[in-house]
Design a protein around this motif. Structure first.
Motif, short mmCIF file in Angstrom:
data_model
loop_
_atom_site.label_atom_id
_atom_site.label_comp_id
_atom_site.label_asym_id
_atom_site.label_seq_id
_atom_site.Cartn_x
_atom_site.Cartn_y
_atom_site.Cartn_z
N UNK A 91 9.27 1.91 -6.00
CA UNK A 91 8.16 1.81 -4.96
C UNK A 91 7.37 0.66 -5.37
N UNK A 92 6.55 0.43 -5.12
CA UNK A 92 5.67 -0.62 -5.79
C UNK A 92 3.86 0.20 -5.38
N UNK A 93 4.33 1.41 -4.29
CA UNK A 93 2.49 1.85 -3.39
C UNK A 93 2.88 3.02 -3.74
N UNK A 94 1.72 3.97 -3.67
CA UNK A 94 1.47 5.00 -3.96
C UNK A 94 0.94 5.87 -2.98
N UNK A 95 1.21 7.07 -1.68
CA UNK A 95 -0.16 7.19 -0.67
C UNK A 95 -0.42 8.44 -1.22
N UNK A 96 -2.51 8.30 -0.77
CA UNK A 96 -2.99 9.10 -2.07
C UNK A 96 -3.89 9.97 -1.07
N UNK A 97 -3.89 10.82 -1.37
CA UNK A 97 -5.52 11.64 -0.38
C UNK A 97 -7.32 10.89 -0.98
N UNK A 98 -7.48 10.60 0.51
CA UNK A 98 -9.03 11.13 -0.16
C UNK A 98 -9.86 11.15 0.86
N UNK A 99 -10.61 11.71 0.33
CA UNK A 99 -11.69 12.46 1.22
C UNK A 99 -13.48 11.00 1.53
N UNK A 100 -13.13 11.07 3.38
CA UNK A 100 -14.47 10.80 3.21
C UNK A 100 -15.00 11.60 4.39
N UNK A 101 -16.53 11.85 3.96
CA UNK A 101 -17.18 12.68 5.23
C UNK A 101 -16.70 13.42 5.70
N UNK A 102 -16.17 14.57 4.77
CA UNK A 102 -15.36 15.83 4.94
C UNK A 102 -13.83 15.14 4.64
N UNK A 103 -12.96 14.16 5.36
CA UNK A 103 -11.67 14.42 6.42
C UNK A 103 -11.17 13.44 5.48
N UNK A 104 -9.70 14.47 5.66
CA UNK A 104 -8.69 13.43 4.69
C UNK A 104 -8.29 11.83 5.45
N UNK A 105 -8.48 11.06 4.15
CA UNK A 105 -7.37 10.15 4.89
C UNK A 105 -6.53 9.43 4.04
N UNK A 106 -4.99 9.39 4.53
CA UNK A 106 -3.92 8.38 3.81
C UNK A 106 -4.26 7.23 3.68
N UNK A 107 -4.26 6.58 2.03
CA UNK A 107 -4.10 5.72 1.97
C UNK A 107 -3.34 5.53 0.62
N UNK A 108 -2.96 4.28 0.66
CA UNK A 108 -1.78 3.43 -0.51
C UNK A 108 -2.61 2.54 -0.99
N UNK A 109 -2.00 2.21 -2.59
CA UNK A 109 -2.46 1.94 -3.17
C UNK A 109 -1.10 1.79 -4.22
N UNK A 110 -1.57 0.29 -5.58
CA UNK A 110 -0.22 0.20 -5.43
C UNK A 110 -0.22 0.42 -6.74
N UNK A 111 1.20 0.46 -7.65
CA UNK A 111 1.66 1.02 -8.76
C UNK A 111 1.66 0.14 -9.65
N UNK A 112 2.26 -1.10 -8.67
CA UNK A 112 2.13 -2.18 -10.11
C UNK A 112 1.65 -3.08 -9.32
N UNK A 113 1.72 -4.38 -10.25
CA UNK A 113 1.31 -5.93 -9.53
C UNK A 113 2.37 -6.44 -8.72
N UNK A 114 1.77 -6.59 -7.26
CA UNK A 114 2.80 -6.92 -6.24
C UNK A 114 2.39 -8.26 -5.43
N UNK A 115 3.26 -9.38 -6.00
CA UNK A 115 3.04 -10.88 -5.72
C UNK A 115 3.01 -11.38 -4.04
N UNK A 116 2.96 -12.81 -3.48
CA UNK A 116 2.91 -12.67 -1.66
C UNK A 116 4.83 -12.86 -1.69
N UNK A 117 4.71 -12.14 -0.85
CA UNK A 117 5.82 -12.24 0.09
C UNK A 117 6.76 -10.57 -0.18
N UNK A 118 6.31 -10.14 -1.39
CA UNK A 118 6.74 -8.64 -1.93
C UNK A 118 6.58 -7.56 -0.56
N UNK A 119 7.64 -6.90 -0.43
CA UNK A 119 7.15 -6.01 0.30
C UNK A 119 6.43 -4.87 -0.49
#
Length: 145
Positions: A91-119
């Motif tokens: 995988x090139x991303x990881x799902x992380x739980x972020x708390x915003x105003x007391x509620x969880x949001x599931x957000x993707x963050x890059x695990x490595x550099x990703x170039x245009x055209x990469x899935x």
């Protein structure tokens, strides 16, 4: 296959979807949010009973404050998080739980550099993913006679 076109000698799947980078994304960058209804275990069970199997794959389960929760993204609201594909090997991303105003949001963050055209891909975890069990034959093993 249309009558005026030769059939492709390669197996292709026009039904698959995915999300692709349009610009450089750097390791650690926020990419997108997995959006949908935040529902409790009882509502999750109810929806799983009535949903068609193709919609159940859009339900993302996680633990928050010691309790089971689900983000239900079965309704297509035009956001891209629900279209990101699984990659449990590289995988090139990881799902992380972020708390915003007391509620969880599931957000993707890059695990490595990703170039245009990469899935954009992340590991769905231990989910029951039938496509992981499909046997793939490497091209090097195929001989054309």
């Amino acid at each position: 296959h249309r009558g005026d076109q030769k059939p492709s000698p390669h197996k292709v799947n026009y039904a698959s979807r995915g999300v692709f980078a349009e610009s450089d994304i750097f390791k650690g960058d926020f990419i997108l949010e997995y959006r949908g209804d935040l529902i409790d275990p009882e509502e999750s069970k109810r929806r799983r009973r009535i949903y068609h199997n193709s919609l159940k794959g859009f339900m993302f389960d996680f633990i928050w404050h010691g309790k089971f929760w689900t983000i239900d993204a079965a309704r297509d609201d035009g956001t891209l998080g629900r279209l990101v594909n699984d990659d449990h090997i590289n995988p090139n991303c990881k799902m992380k739980r972020i708390m915003v105003e007391g509620k969880p949001h599931l957000c993707l963050f890059a695990l490595k550099d990703i170039t245009p055209g990469d899935e954009i891909r992340y590991n769905y975890g231990d989910a029951d993913c039938p496509w992981r069990n499909q046997v793939r034959i490497p091209w090097s093993c195929i001989r054309i006679l």
